[in-house]
Design a protein around this motif. Structure first.
Motif, PDB file in Angstrom:
ATOM      1  N   VAL A  45       0.862  -1.176   0.000  1.00 44.99           N
ATOM      2  CA  VAL A  45       0.000   0.000   0.000  1.00 44.99           C
ATOM      3  C   VAL A  45       0.902   1.229   0.000  1.00 44.99           C
ATOM      4  O   VAL A  45       2.106   1.131   0.242  1.00 44.99           O
ATOM      5  N   THR A  46       0.307   2.386  -0.261  1.00 47.69           N
ATOM      6  CA  THR A  46       1.048   3.636  -0.146  1.00 47.69           C
ATOM      7  C   THR A  46       0.610   4.321   1.144  1.00 47.69           C
ATOM      8  O   THR A  46      -0.555   4.224   1.547  1.00 47.69           O
ATOM      9  N   HIS A  47       1.533   5.007   1.782  1.00 44.38           N
ATOM     10  CA  HIS A  47       1.270   5.574   3.101  1.00 44.38           C
ATOM     11  C   HIS A  47       1.036   7.083   3.056  1.00 44.38           C
ATOM     12  O   HIS A  47       0.931   7.719   4.106  1.00 44.38           O
ATOM     13  N   ILE A  48       0.987   7.644   1.865  1.00 45.09           N
ATOM     14  CA  ILE A  48       0.555   9.025   1.639  1.00 45.09           C
ATOM     15  C   ILE A  48      -0.383   9.012   0.444  1.00 45.09           C
ATOM     16  O   ILE A  48      -0.366   8.071  -0.363  1.00 45.09           O
ATOM     17  N   ASP A  49      -1.206  10.038   0.301  1.00 47.02           N
ATOM     18  CA  ASP A  49      -2.203  10.011  -0.765  1.00 47.02           C
ATOM     19  C   ASP A  49      -1.592  10.367  -2.123  1.00 47.02           C
ATOM     20  O   ASP A  49      -0.425  10.745  -2.235  1.00 47.02           O
ATOM     21  N   ASP A  50      -2.401  10.220  -3.174  1.00 47.60           N
ATOM     22  CA  ASP A  50      -1.909  10.385  -4.546  1.00 47.60           C
ATOM     23  C   ASP A  50      -1.351  11.783  -4.790  1.00 47.60           C
ATOM     24  O   ASP A  50      -0.342  11.943  -5.491  1.00 47.60           O
ATOM     25  N   ASN A  51      -1.997  12.790  -4.226  1.00 51.70           N
ATOM     26  CA  ASN A  51      -1.520  14.157  -4.433  1.00 51.70           C
ATOM     27  C   ASN A  51      -0.141  14.349  -3.806  1.00 51.70           C
ATOM     28  O   ASN A  51       0.747  14.971  -4.399  1.00 51.70           O
ATOM     29  N   ALA A  52       0.050  13.803  -2.614  1.00 49.43           N
ATOM     30  CA  ALA A  52       1.362  13.901  -1.967  1.00 49.43           C
ATOM     31  C   ALA A  52       2.419  13.158  -2.773  1.00 49.43           C
ATOM     32  O   ALA A  52       3.554  13.633  -2.913  1.00 49.43           O
ATOM     33  N   ILE A  53       2.061  12.007  -3.334  1.00 48.31           N
ATOM     34  CA  ILE A  53       3.010  11.232  -4.132  1.00 48.31           C
ATOM     35  C   ILE A  53       3.432  12.013  -5.373  1.00 48.31           C
ATOM     36  O   ILE A  53       4.624  12.076  -5.711  1.00 48.31           O
TER      37      ILE A  53
END
Length: 246
Positions: A45-53
């Motif tokens: 999973v990713t631990h920050i949202d798409d905008n942060a990525i």
């Protein structure tokens, strides 16, 4: 629309000559148990949202070196590096090394590209398992049997889990070329039982200052706090605290 310039502000401890300002209790998580067991199940999973990525990739695109060796510590199955870094890895212009806690996650990370020859790949595997809370001494990386020095290091939303951050950052600094940088990405998400105790007791500004203090006491200089994403109701905040080996 062109992205807006990032807000960057220098940071230095108010009293830089006093001893390290955090106690053992400050640096102990609520659950100080076996981290190897906690991180044993893979978390793809990713631990920050798409905008942060998206914005972290843009930051890395502007701030990671064009050539050299990069360490991604406390890494996982994805490092959020931009296409430029992946292309440079494929061309042999950049080597990315990684440490982390989960073998399945690290093995899937495409930026840790192995050599083409199976024997070379086995000898020069570019990631390794290491519990930095048990052993904070990051070993000198070796490629082709030769030790290499780092040009940059990154860590994404994980510095808050390190119980010996000064030792880890000091070790990485020792292995970094003059002028090399470390980039510590920070948000407000976490596993609350595993972050160090003080992290849950202070506000976001004080957390960034904590990380700045870690860097200062580890010998890094020219410390800066970068506002990468201003958080809101619908998006995660993201900062980078960075420093240079001078």
């Amino acid at each position: 629309m062109e992205p807006q310039p990032l807000s960057v502000r220098p940071y230095a401890p108010t009293n830089p000559t006093r001893p390290f300002p955090y106690t053992q209790a400050d640096m102990t998580p609520t659950d100080p148990g076996n981290d190897a067991s906690f991180y044993a199940p893979p978390r793809f999973v990713t631990h920050i949202d798409d905008n942060a990525i998206v914005n972290l990739k843009r930051y890395y695109d502007d701030n990671l070196p064009e050539m050299g060796t990069i360490l991604d510590f406390c890494s996982s199955w994805i490092s959020h590096y931009p296409p430029r870094i992946h292309d440079a890895v494929a061309k042999g212009e950049i080597v990315v090394l990684g440490t982390g806690m989960n073998e399945a996650e690290l093995a899937r990370n495409p930026v840790f590209a192995p050599g083409k020859d199976a024997d070379v790949a086995a000898r020069d595997r570019r990631w390794w398992l290491q519990d930095l809370n048990v052993d904070p001494d990051v070993p000198f990386p070796k490629l082709g049997g030769q030790e290499v020095k780092l040009d940059a290091s990154t860590c994404v939303v994980s510095i808050d889990y390190l119980t010996k951050p000064v030792e880890v950052l000091s070790s990485i600094r020792h292995q970094t070329n003059q002028g090399g940088k470390v980039h510590l990405a920070i948000s407000n998400r976490c596993f609350p039982t595993k972050v160090v105790g003080r992290w849950l007791e202070v506000n976001e500004k004080q957390r960034l200052e904590m990380v700045g203090n870690y860097l200062h006491y580890a010998g890094w200089r020219d410390i800066e706090i970068v506002d990468v994403v201003i958080g809101g109701f619908l998006n995660d905040p993201l900062w980078v605290v960075r420093a240079t080996k001078t």
